[in-house]
Design a protein around this motif. Structure first.
Motif, PDB file in Angstrom:
ATOM      1  N   SER A 171       0.810  -0.892   0.266  1.00  0.00           N
ATOM      2  CA  SER A 171       0.158   0.066  -0.086  1.00  0.00           C
ATOM      3  C   SER A 171       0.656   1.301   0.023  1.00  0.00           C
ATOM      4  O   SER A 171       2.168   1.305   0.253  1.00  0.00           O
ATOM      5  CB  SER A 171      -0.940   0.087   1.294  1.00  0.00           C
ATOM      6  OG  SER A 171      -0.117   0.215   2.441  1.00  0.00           O
ATOM      7  N   GLN A 172       0.354   2.453  -0.355  1.00  0.00           N
ATOM      8  CA  GLN A 172       1.251   3.505  -0.182  1.00  0.00           C
ATOM      9  C   GLN A 172       0.416   4.688   0.284  1.00  0.00           C
ATOM     10  O   GLN A 172       0.600   5.200   1.235  1.00  0.00           O
ATOM     11  CB  GLN A 172       1.866   3.861  -1.767  1.00  0.00           C
ATOM     12  CG  GLN A 172       3.088   4.446  -1.482  1.00  0.00           C
ATOM     13  CD  GLN A 172       3.106   5.668  -2.488  1.00  0.00           C
ATOM     14  OE1 GLN A 172       2.365   5.860  -3.317  1.00  0.00           O
ATOM     15  NE2 GLN A 172       4.132   6.458  -2.445  1.00  0.00           N
ATOM     16  N   CYS A 173      -0.659   5.083  -0.487  1.00  0.00           N
ATOM     17  CA  CYS A 173      -1.217   6.578  -0.107  1.00  0.00           C
ATOM     18  C   CYS A 173      -2.285   6.261   0.972  1.00  0.00           C
ATOM     19  O   CYS A 173      -2.561   7.110   1.844  1.00  0.00           O
ATOM     20  CB  CYS A 173      -1.905   6.975  -1.329  1.00  0.00           C
ATOM     21  SG  CYS A 173      -3.326   6.011  -1.885  1.00  0.00           S
ATOM     22  N   THR A 174      -2.921   5.244   0.975  1.00  0.00           N
ATOM     23  CA  THR A 174      -3.894   4.621   2.074  1.00  0.00           C
ATOM     24  C   THR A 174      -5.306   5.424   1.889  1.00  0.00           C
ATOM     25  O   THR A 174      -6.257   5.526   2.628  1.00  0.00           O
ATOM     26  CB  THR A 174      -3.394   4.801   3.614  1.00  0.00           C
ATOM     27  OG1 THR A 174      -3.395   6.290   3.696  1.00  0.00           O
ATOM     28  CG2 THR A 174      -2.294   4.003   3.872  1.00  0.00           C
ATOM     29  N   GLY A 212      -6.723   5.837  -1.487  1.00  0.00           N
ATOM     30  CA  GLY A 212      -7.771   5.442  -2.722  1.00  0.00           C
ATOM     31  C   GLY A 212      -6.873   5.907  -4.152  1.00  0.00           C
ATOM     32  O   GLY A 212      -7.718   5.831  -4.810  1.00  0.00           O
ATOM     33  N   THR A 213      -5.960   6.805  -3.772  1.00  0.00           N
ATOM     34  CA  THR A 213      -5.689   7.282  -5.365  1.00  0.00           C
ATOM     35  C   THR A 213      -4.140   6.513  -5.819  1.00  0.00           C
ATOM     36  O   THR A 213      -4.294   6.713  -7.158  1.00  0.00           O
ATOM     37  CB  THR A 213      -4.996   8.807  -5.051  1.00  0.00           C
ATOM     38  OG1 THR A 213      -4.025   8.685  -3.829  1.00  0.00           O
ATOM     39  CG2 THR A 213      -6.149   9.614  -4.538  1.00  0.00           C
ATOM     40  N   GLY A 216      -3.423   3.247  -6.194  1.00  0.00           N
ATOM     41  CA  GLY A 216      -3.918   1.977  -6.798  1.00  0.00           C
ATOM     42  C   GLY A 216      -3.072   0.995  -6.285  1.00  0.00           C
ATOM     43  O   GLY A 216      -2.918  -0.356  -6.956  1.00  0.00           O
ATOM     44  N   THR A 217      -1.868   1.027  -5.544  1.00  0.00           N
ATOM     45  CA  THR A 217      -0.816   0.068  -5.203  1.00  0.00           C
ATOM     46  C   THR A 217      -1.570  -1.036  -4.540  1.00  0.00           C
ATOM     47  O   THR A 217      -1.131  -2.429  -4.177  1.00  0.00           O
ATOM     48  CB  THR A 217       0.470   0.363  -4.561  1.00  0.00           C
ATOM     49  OG1 THR A 217      -0.181   1.156  -3.276  1.00  0.00           O
ATOM     50  CG2 THR A 217       0.932   1.437  -5.341  1.00  0.00           C
ATOM     51  N   CYS A 218      -2.576  -0.914  -3.556  1.00  0.00           N
ATOM     52  CA  CYS A 218      -3.243  -1.822  -2.744  1.00  0.00           C
ATOM     53  C   CYS A 218      -4.266  -2.856  -3.372  1.00  0.00           C
ATOM     54  O   CYS A 218      -4.935  -3.622  -2.808  1.00  0.00           O
ATOM     55  CB  CYS A 218      -3.868  -0.954  -1.559  1.00  0.00           C
ATOM     56  SG  CYS A 218      -5.237  -0.060  -2.072  1.00  0.00           S
TER      57      CYS A 218
HETATM   58 FE1  FES Z   1      -3.063   3.932  -2.495  1.00  0.00          FE
HETATM   59 FE2  FES Z   1      -4.899   2.070  -1.643  1.00  0.00          FE
HETATM   60  S1  FES Z   1      -2.947   2.365  -0.657  1.00  0.00           S
HETATM   61  S2  FES Z   1      -4.780   3.393  -3.406  1.00  0.00           S
END
Ligand code: FES
Length: 334
Positions: free
Chosen positions: A35-38, A40-41, A43-45
């Motif tokens: 995950s990265q941004c947490t 929703g932007t 898309g890594t998760c």
């Molecule tokens: Fe970035 Fe879910 S962690 S969209």
């Protein structure tokens, strides 16, 4: 509800309490997910629901297309569990255990301009830091003198754990661009955190097709180091494109690699016509042909700006490559 997370190399089950996202529940249970941004932007998760029901809020726009959502894909940082479910992830659980997250103070070892608009940044890690990554992953780094963090993929191979190389596009403005253009000095300290990300070579025996836009070439260079030693017989095709001649870089490096990797075929393209020998006019998508995906075992790896990734994905599917054989890493939002 419980959610079975099916990693490429096994399954872990987490209980997802009401009001908690799958990502939060997994973290609370000690199961690390990419995950990265947490928010929703990025898309890594993303994961694919193969059984059950995970729901994302309907009133927001996320980085998934409608057809991907219909196909069962969900952002786990946004999803709540409405029934016991099973989610497929396309990376091994062991990856996140084998490459633990490290925070360290690195030092700038070299700053080299590779062209008009790209800098190669070499960071040296302190001897005491144990850092390991999988080719294709990235780190976050803090722009010196600011509170801004940026993410960049390693361009160096995964065997080199003390010296990390990055290729960074220098834009007219932006924290990292301003730093590289105006203030960067060898010896500067840079805080880094990583590795992160699930992009990387999938263990398969078929041909490799890499499609890189701009500095999306970085993770491909890192992965090529593995292919160089691991799979001497499989065809490797690399398509690398930039908008203008001035944005191209590492052409000598690519030529050199081609000279010692027998099965490597490199296609360099530029949207605007150039005078450079061997550079085609077009973009990384327009030069793809059915021959590139003729072997059904082909695995495709894409890295670049979102629009290029979407176009390349659609084109590869149109040419007959199943979507599950396409692996993509988008430039991360800053
Ligand atoms: Fe970035 Fe879910 S962690 S969209």
């Amino acid at each position: 509800h419980t959610v079975d997370l099916t990693f490429a190399d096994g399954t872990k089950t987490v209980a997802v309490p009401a009001g908690s996202t799958v990502l939060e529940a997994a973290e609370a249970a000690g199961v690390r997910l990419v995950s990265q941004c947490t928010v929703g932007t990025c898309g890594t998760c993303v994961g694919k629901v193969v059984r059950g029901d995970l729901q994302m809020p309907r009133d927001r726009v996320f980085s998934l297309r409608q057809d991907e959502i219909r196909d069962g894909q969900r952002l786990l940082c946004q999803s709540v569990a409405c029934a016991d479910s099973e989610v497929e992830l396309d990376y091994p659980a062991s990856m996140l255990d084998d490459y633990p997250l490290v925070a360290a103070t690195a030092k700038v070892g070299a700053i080299t301009w590779l062209g008009e608009s790209v800098v190669e940044l070499v960071l040296k890690l302190p001897k005491s830091v144990r850092f390991a990554f999988r080719a294709g992953q990235y780190v976050r780094m803090q722009v010196p003198g600011t509170e801004e963090w940026r993410s960049y993929s390693m361009a160096s191979g995964e065997r080199d754990r003390k010296k990390l190389t990055f290729t960074i596009r220098v834009l007219p403005s932006g924290a990292m661009s301003d730093y590289l253009r105006n203030g960067a000095m060898v010896g500067d300290k840079i805080e880094i955190e990583g590795p992160s990300g699930a992009f990387g070579l999938v263990e398969e025996s078929g041909p490799t097709l890499m499609i890189a836009g701009g500095t999306g070439l970085a993770p491909m260079l890192s992965m090529l180091e593995n292919l160089q030693t691991a799979r001497e017989d499989t065809p490797i095709r690399l398509v690398f494109g930039c908008t203008r001649e001035a944005d191209l870089f590492h052409l000598d490096e690519l030529r050199a690699r081609q000279s010692f990797m027998r099965t490597l075929d490199v296609r360099v393209v530029s949207d605007e016509p150039t005078s450079i020998d061997g550079v085609l006019t077009g973009n990384p998508v327009s030069v793809l042909t059915a021959d590139d995906v003729r072997d059904p075992r082909t695995a495709a790896y894409l890295c670049g700006p979102p629009a290029m990734l979407a176009a390349a994905h659609d084109r590869l599917v149109e040419l007959g490559l199943p979507a599950e054989r396409i692996h993509a890493e988008q430039f991360l939002p800053s």
